[in-house]
Design a protein around this motif. Structure first.
Motif, mmCIF file in Angstrom:
data_model
loop_
_atom_site.group_PDB
_atom_site.id
_atom_site.type_symbol
_atom_site.label_atom_id
_atom_site.label_comp_id
_atom_site.label_asym_id
_atom_site.label_seq_id
_atom_site.Cartn_x
_atom_site.Cartn_y
_atom_site.Cartn_z
ATOM 1 N N ALA C 19 7.898 14.163 -6.791
ATOM 2 C CA ALA C 19 8.308 12.981 -6.028
ATOM 3 C C ALA C 19 7.093 12.336 -5.376
ATOM 4 O O ALA C 19 6.926 11.111 -5.424
ATOM 5 C CB ALA C 19 9.330 13.366 -4.960
ATOM 6 N N PHE C 20 6.226 13.149 -4.801
ATOM 7 C CA PHE C 20 5.064 12.609 -4.096
ATOM 8 C C PHE C 20 4.151 11.843 -5.045
ATOM 9 O O PHE C 20 3.819 10.697 -4.800
ATOM 10 C CB PHE C 20 4.305 13.744 -3.410
ATOM 11 C CG PHE C 20 3.126 13.261 -2.615
ATOM 12 C CD1 PHE C 20 3.320 12.575 -1.424
ATOM 13 C CD2 PHE C 20 1.836 13.492 -3.051
ATOM 14 C CE1 PHE C 20 2.240 12.124 -0.686
ATOM 15 C CE2 PHE C 20 0.747 13.037 -2.313
ATOM 16 C CZ PHE C 20 0.950 12.350 -1.136
ATOM 17 N N SER C 22 4.708 10.737 -8.181
ATOM 18 C CA SER C 22 5.283 9.555 -8.835
ATOM 19 C C SER C 22 5.376 8.404 -7.837
ATOM 20 O O SER C 22 5.176 7.236 -8.200
ATOM 21 C CB SER C 22 6.648 9.866 -9.450
ATOM 22 O OG SER C 22 7.485 10.454 -8.498
ATOM 23 N N SER C 23 5.649 8.724 -6.574
ATOM 24 C CA SER C 23 5.708 7.663 -5.561
ATOM 25 C C SER C 23 4.351 7.004 -5.382
ATOM 26 O O SER C 23 4.258 5.768 -5.285
ATOM 27 C CB SER C 23 6.164 8.218 -4.218
ATOM 28 O OG SER C 23 7.448 8.750 -4.332
ATOM 29 N N ILE C 24 3.300 7.833 -5.353
ATOM 30 C CA ILE C 24 1.953 7.272 -5.198
ATOM 31 C C ILE C 24 1.643 6.328 -6.365
ATOM 32 O O ILE C 24 1.144 5.220 -6.171
ATOM 33 C CB ILE C 24 0.906 8.407 -5.144
ATOM 34 C CG1 ILE C 24 1.104 9.255 -3.890
ATOM 35 C CG2 ILE C 24 -0.520 7.844 -5.216
ATOM 36 C CD1 ILE C 24 0.599 8.649 -2.611
ATOM 37 N N ILE C 26 3.759 4.687 -8.237
ATOM 38 C CA ILE C 26 4.568 3.466 -8.090
ATOM 39 C C ILE C 26 3.954 2.529 -7.058
ATOM 40 O O ILE C 26 3.828 1.315 -7.286
ATOM 41 C CB ILE C 26 6.023 3.834 -7.684
ATOM 42 C CG1 ILE C 26 6.757 4.459 -8.872
ATOM 43 C CG2 ILE C 26 6.775 2.604 -7.187
ATOM 44 C CD1 ILE C 26 8.067 5.124 -8.502
#
Lengths: 163, 186, 50
Positions: C19-20, C22-24, C26
């Motif tokens: 999650a971390f 992929s968020s970065i 994005i």
């Protein structure tokens, strides 16, 4: 445009000639109702995403457990997503060939695809349990990414009409 | 009479150089318009959550007043942006908008939604303690919430329809529509 | 019991990791996209009005 060797133009041509595309083309009133439903589900998506992500960022509803906010918002998010996809397909099919040549349409489709994968494969599984087990940094980063993604989906969508 | 006054006012706005500048500026006009539409996500989004809580359809285990009060500020913020950008959009295209039947319906619906919101808040603050923890708000407030959702759906729909010229004054409209749109004979 | 908790923790850890990052990605890609878009508009404005 398309992925590699696969050209999607025939699909878009077919979309415009099928019944759905013809209805949207011929009946302005029906098309406008589709647009209006699309906008209302946009508002619903905006509301649920903002409530969720701003709660994770500790901006709104700080005195409500974030699990409650996130779970409730997700139910309505799913409903709004269903309506917005259905009306979106309807609207796009009436002008499918124009959409095929519109770069903002593709930007939107890409960010929408990433958004859906992000929500259902990453965000939802992560937030299903107790949030206190998750590092606050991760929660905040996920919230910022989600805001960025859905803003991009909406903004590129709005810009389709201008280009 | 009223239509003449409104039209004179619109023509006066139209004669100002800022009005045509905004109307003719591709980027500025689209930017204002996009902001107006995208802010729906803030204003109407928050309104949806509050009204659904009153109807007992979301966050039922959280006191209704908490949901309403905490989300009030972002909602008002969103409304302010929509209101200002809405005024600008009217300022950019005043004459056509004044004689748009959709704009006129939207205006009436907005006033109705405003009145409804005012009544809703008064009623909510009167006796909130007695039902705050109930999953569903009392009947009058539920009607208020349902009415609010209906009115805003109407505002969004008529707002969207302003863009269509089906009933513009230059068209052959029935008398009723020409009257409702306030078309003036030239 | 102990093992189960450990297992759940490990699973969450992996999810957090995904999650971390992929968020970065994005956030970075999104920022680049919008910077390019805004720059494009500014250039057009400059061409139009000088």
């Amino acid at each position: 445009m398309g992925w590699g060797a696969v050209d999607l133009l025939p699909f878009f041509e077919w979309m415009e000639t099928n019944l759905l595309g013809q209805i949207g083309k011929s009946y302005g009133g029906v098309y406008a109702v589709g647009q209006s439903l699309h906008l209302m589900s946009l508002a619903m998506i905006g509301g649920t995403v903002l409530v969720t992500d701003l709660r994770l960022l500790n901006v709104v509803l700080r005195d409500v457990p974030s699990e409650v906010v996130v779970d409730n918002a997700h139910k309505w998010f799913k409903l709004a997503l269903t309506i917005i996809l259905a009306t979106g397909i309807f609207m796009a099919s009436a002008v499918a060939i124009r959409m095929y040549h519109n770069p903002f349409f593709w930007a939107k489709m890409f960010s929408l695809f990433v958004g859906i994968v992000f929500v259902f494969a990453i965000k939802r599984p992560l937030l299903r349990g107790k949030h206190s087990d998750i590092s606050p940094l991760v929660l905040r980063t996920v919230a910022v990414a989600s805001l960025m993604l859905w803003f991009t989906v909406a903004a590129t969508g709005r810009w389709i009409g201008f280009s | 009479m009223l239509n003449q006054v409104l039209l004179d006012f619109a023509e006066w706005l139209d004669s100002q150089s800022w009005s045509s500048a905004l109307h003719e500026s591709y980027y500025m006009y689209n930017w204002v318009e996009s902001t107006h539409v995208l802010t729906l996500m803030i204003f109407l989004g928050m309104l949806f959550v509050i009204d659904l809580r009153m109807l007992g359809l979301t966050m039922t285990n959280i006191p209704a007043s908490i949901v309403a009060r905490r989300l009030n500020r972002p909602m008002v913020l969103g409304f302010s942006v929509m209101f200002i950008t809405g005024l600008l959009l009217y300022y950019a295209v005043p004459v056509r908008t004044t004689q748009s039947i959709w704009f006129r319906i939207k205006f009436v619906l907005l006033i109705a939604a405003g009145l409804n919101a005012w009544l809703f808040h008064r009623r909510m603050n009167q006796a909130v303690a007695s039902w705050d923890n109930d999953p569903v708000a009392p009947k009058p407030l539920r009607y208020g919430a349902a009415l609010s959702l209906t009115l805003w759906a109407g505002v969004v729909t008529t707002g969207r329809l302003i863009a269509y010229d089906w009933y513009d004054c230059y068209r052959d409209n029935s008398e009723l529509i020409a009257w409702a749109a306030g078309c003036m004979s030239e | 019991m102990q093992n189960q908790i450990k297992f759940r923790k490990a699973k969450l850890g992996k999810l957090e990791f995904t999650a971390f990052y992929s968020s970065i990605i994005i956030i970075v890609v999104g920022a680049i996209y919008w910077i390019i878009q805004i720059n494009g508009v500014l250039e057009m404005l400059e061409m139009a009005y000088g």
